[in-house]
Design a protein around this motif. Structure first.
Motif, PDB file in Angstrom:
ATOM      1  N   LEU A   1       5.509  -2.667  -7.998  1.00  0.00           N
ATOM      2  CA  LEU A   1       5.222  -3.980  -7.430  1.00  0.00           C
ATOM      3  C   LEU A   1       6.508  -4.744  -7.138  1.00  0.00           C
ATOM      4  O   LEU A   1       6.552  -5.611  -6.245  1.00  0.00           O
ATOM      5  CB  LEU A   1       4.354  -4.770  -8.415  1.00  0.00           C
ATOM      6  CG  LEU A   1       3.803  -6.125  -7.975  1.00  0.00           C
ATOM      7  CD1 LEU A   1       2.860  -5.959  -6.802  1.00  0.00           C
ATOM      8  CD2 LEU A   1       3.103  -6.816  -9.138  1.00  0.00           C
TER       9      LEU A   1
ATOM     10  N   TYR B   1       0.817  -1.216   0.000  1.00  0.00           N
ATOM     11  CA  TYR B   1       0.000   0.000   0.000  1.00  0.00           C
ATOM     12  C   TYR B   1       0.853   1.270   0.000  1.00  0.00           C
ATOM     13  O   TYR B   1       0.429   2.302  -0.516  1.00  0.00           O
ATOM     14  CB  TYR B   1      -0.935  -0.005   1.208  1.00  0.00           C
ATOM     15  CG  TYR B   1      -1.959  -1.103   1.133  1.00  0.00           C
ATOM     16  CD1 TYR B   1      -3.075  -0.980   0.327  1.00  0.00           C
ATOM     17  CD2 TYR B   1      -1.793  -2.286   1.846  1.00  0.00           C
ATOM     18  CE1 TYR B   1      -4.018  -1.997   0.230  1.00  0.00           C
ATOM     19  CE2 TYR B   1      -2.720  -3.314   1.761  1.00  0.00           C
ATOM     20  CZ  TYR B   1      -3.827  -3.159   0.950  1.00  0.00           C
ATOM     21  OH  TYR B   1      -4.746  -4.169   0.844  1.00  0.00           O
TER      22      TYR B   1
ATOM     23  N   SER C   1       2.667   2.029 -11.034  1.00  0.00           N
ATOM     24  CA  SER C   1       2.199   1.203  -9.924  1.00  0.00           C
ATOM     25  C   SER C   1       2.620  -0.253 -10.121  1.00  0.00           C
ATOM     26  O   SER C   1       3.064  -0.919  -9.172  1.00  0.00           O
ATOM     27  CB  SER C   1       0.673   1.301  -9.814  1.00  0.00           C
ATOM     28  OG  SER C   1       0.175   0.422  -8.829  1.00  0.00           O
TER      29      SER C   1
ATOM     30  N   GLN D   1      -4.300  -3.932  -9.049  1.00  0.00           N
ATOM     31  CA  GLN D   1      -3.829  -2.549  -8.983  1.00  0.00           C
ATOM     32  C   GLN D   1      -4.417  -1.713 -10.115  1.00  0.00           C
ATOM     33  O   GLN D   1      -4.879  -0.589  -9.900  1.00  0.00           O
ATOM     34  CB  GLN D   1      -2.302  -2.504  -9.105  1.00  0.00           C
ATOM     35  CG  GLN D   1      -1.537  -3.134  -7.982  1.00  0.00           C
ATOM     36  CD  GLN D   1      -0.069  -3.170  -8.331  1.00  0.00           C
ATOM     37  OE1 GLN D   1       0.461  -4.209  -8.701  1.00  0.00           O
ATOM     38  NE2 GLN D   1       0.596  -2.041  -8.240  1.00  0.00           N
TER      39      GLN D   1
ATOM     40  N   VAL E   1       3.593   0.498  -3.636  1.00  0.00           N
ATOM     41  CA  VAL E   1       2.943   0.086  -4.875  1.00  0.00           C
ATOM     42  C   VAL E   1       1.697   0.905  -5.173  1.00  0.00           C
ATOM     43  O   VAL E   1       1.447   1.281  -6.307  1.00  0.00           O
ATOM     44  CB  VAL E   1       2.594  -1.417  -4.803  1.00  0.00           C
ATOM     45  CG1 VAL E   1       1.901  -1.870  -6.076  1.00  0.00           C
ATOM     46  CG2 VAL E   1       3.852  -2.240  -4.561  1.00  0.00           C
ATOM     47  N   ILE E   2       0.910   1.215  -4.155  1.00  0.00           N
ATOM     48  CA  ILE E   2      -0.307   1.990  -4.343  1.00  0.00           C
ATOM     49  C   ILE E   2      -0.100   3.462  -4.013  1.00  0.00           C
ATOM     50  O   ILE E   2      -0.495   4.357  -4.760  1.00  0.00           O
ATOM     51  CB  ILE E   2      -1.461   1.429  -3.481  1.00  0.00           C
ATOM     52  CG1 ILE E   2      -1.831   0.019  -3.936  1.00  0.00           C
ATOM     53  CG2 ILE E   2      -2.678   2.347  -3.557  1.00  0.00           C
ATOM     54  CD1 ILE E   2      -2.444  -0.049  -5.318  1.00  0.00           C
TER      55      ILE E   2
END
Length: 472
Positions: free
Chosen positions: A278, A21, A274, A323, A24-25
């Protein structure tokens, strides 16, 4: 069945980690929100811009002068003239038969923009020049009349007729400039058209004035009056007599919101960023399983190395799809994604995103085999974010290309293995009016090629470096 269980287990663990989170997000989402509300300001290098021209102009015959004109050819020559301030030519012109082909080259960065010359361009120019000639001659005759009041009876009606004809024949010249509003080069090219057009009109007017005056001399028996036309006489209010519309590539609409086209790369760029981020989560898993001895125990179990790797890679590919669905939902809520369902393009994008997830995981497996994950996370973050800004066309455009594959130019930007997948999402999701599924096939093929190369390298490195390490 064992592979499926491992894949599901990995997905559950991934979705529970804070790295997922945060890196990656979180990172790409912050960029998406910032770039949505604050469009970056960029500048363009002073250089000759390459633009396309679609010439629809047809020949026009002036019934008064009896001459035929095709002004578009003269105008195109003026576009390739030299700017006296920079000593560089304004444009290098590439001609096209239709707007669709030109817009595809704009989207593929082959050209900076494109100009569409309308069918009645010569009629517009001829009418405009006649109007301006009448105004200049009328002004000259008015001055002459002040010095020669005895000519009032003869010249008064002529001046009134010229004024009336100039008013009724007034016209606005209209052109279309197609471009990508996200690039400073588009706005620079658009500005240069506004610079070239009045210069072209000024030169054309200086040529037409003597012809128009000669005809008037014959028609109204004014042979005894001599008028001189200097360069200043042709500098009239031309800026109020033409209009150049900036057209958004792919939609054919007059551009009203300059940020709208920027989203065509912002959304897919943040999606792919994004997916690339990962890899930070992948190196954490690799390092964690090495530190906890899970890989050593795994090697002693009945699970094969291929089963372990397939289960892990499938998990990362599915997480990449999760995602992407999240980012598309956010971008759609912000009103930046065209809502157009196209099944073939959708399938190609889903496959591409899945492969991009495998590519990202492969990069992580290669890096994680040589570098401790605590050092790999900031390294990957710095390299991938910086590289993605350039390869996703945020700050740089490249028109010079090495070669073409089925019309798709291959540039220095394609050295980045994730650029092809970015272009699939850009064309398939954000530019539905410009690209169809056949236009995605070359980038799809490049995505498959890059993923295969990195996947084979990752499996080899993991087997030789990581599993061998477990025996030591």
């Amino acid at each position: 069945m064992l592979i499926i269980k491992l894949m599901v287990s990995r997905i559950k663990v991934i979705l529970r980690t804070k790295e997922f989170y945060f890196y990656v997000i979180g990172f790409p989402l912050v960029f998406l929100l910032l770039f949505t509300f604050f469009q970056p300001i960029s500048t363009v290098e002073t250089k000759t811009l390459t633009i396309g021209v679609v010439d629809h102009d047809t020949q026009f015959t002036d019934s008064d002068l009896g001459d035929s004109y095709l002004w578009s050819a003269t105008f195109i020559n003026e576009l390739e003239a030299t700017n006296p301030l920079t000593n560089l030519t304004y444009f290098k012109v590439k001609t096209y038969d239709n707007v669709s082909t030109m817009e595809k080259d704009i989207a593929n960065l082959k050209i900076s923009g494109g100009l569409v010359i309308p069918e009645d361009f010569s009629r517009q120019i001829t009418t405009y020049l006649k109007t301006q000639s009448y105004l200049v001659i009328m002004t000259k005759l008015t001055v002459y009349l002040q010095d020669n009041p005895s000519e009032t009876t003869r010249l008064g009606p002529i001046i009134e007729e010229l004024s009336r004809n100039a008013t009724t024949s007034n016209i606005t010249i209209q052109l279309e400039y197609h471009g990508d509003a996200a690039f400073a080069s588009t706005h620079e090219g658009y500005t240069r058209v506004w610079q070239v057009l009045p210069l072209f009109l000024e030169k054309a007017l200086s040529q037409q004035l003597p012809k128009t005056w000669k005809r008037l001399q014959q028609s109204f028996n004014l042979s005894n009056i001599t008028l001189s036309f200097t360069q200043n006489a042709t500098r009239t209010t031309q800026s109020m007599s033409f209009e150049v519309n900036l057209i958004q590539t792919g939609t054919r609409d007059v551009l009203q919101n300059v940020q709208r086209e920027y989203f065509a790369r912002l959304v897919p760029g943040q999606i792919m960023q994004s997916v690339l981020m990962l890899s930070t989560g992948v190196v954490v898993f690799i390092g964690d399983e090495r530190d906890r001895g899970i890989l050593k125990r795994l090697k002693l179990s009945r699970m094969k190395t291929t089963e372990y790797l397939v289960g892990n890679f499938l998990a990362w590919g599915i997480v990449a799809l999760i995602q992407t669905a999240f980012f598309i939902a956010v971008a759609t809520a912000l009103g930046t994604v065209p809502l157009e369902f196209r099944p073939i393009e959708l399938i190609l994008m889903v496959v591409t995103i899945f492969l991009a997830g495998l590519l990202s995981a492969s990069i992580a497996y290669i890096v994680g085999a040589y570098i401790n994950y605590r050092a790999a996370i900031p390294l990957l973050s710095l390299v991938l974010i910086t590289a993605s800004f350039f390869s996703f066309e945020y700050f740089v455009t490249v028109q010079d290309y090495f070669f073409e594959i089925l019309g798709r130019p291959i540039t220095i930007l394609d050295v980045a293995p994730w650029r092809a997948s970015f272009l699939v999402v850009k064309k398939g999701l954000m530019l539905p009016h410009l690209f169809t599924w056949p236009d995605l096939l070359v980038d799809m093929g490049l995505t498959i090629l890059w993923t295969a190369i990195f996947l084979v390298a990752a499996v080899h490195v993991f087997s030789k470096k990581v599993f061998r390490y477990q025996d030591e």
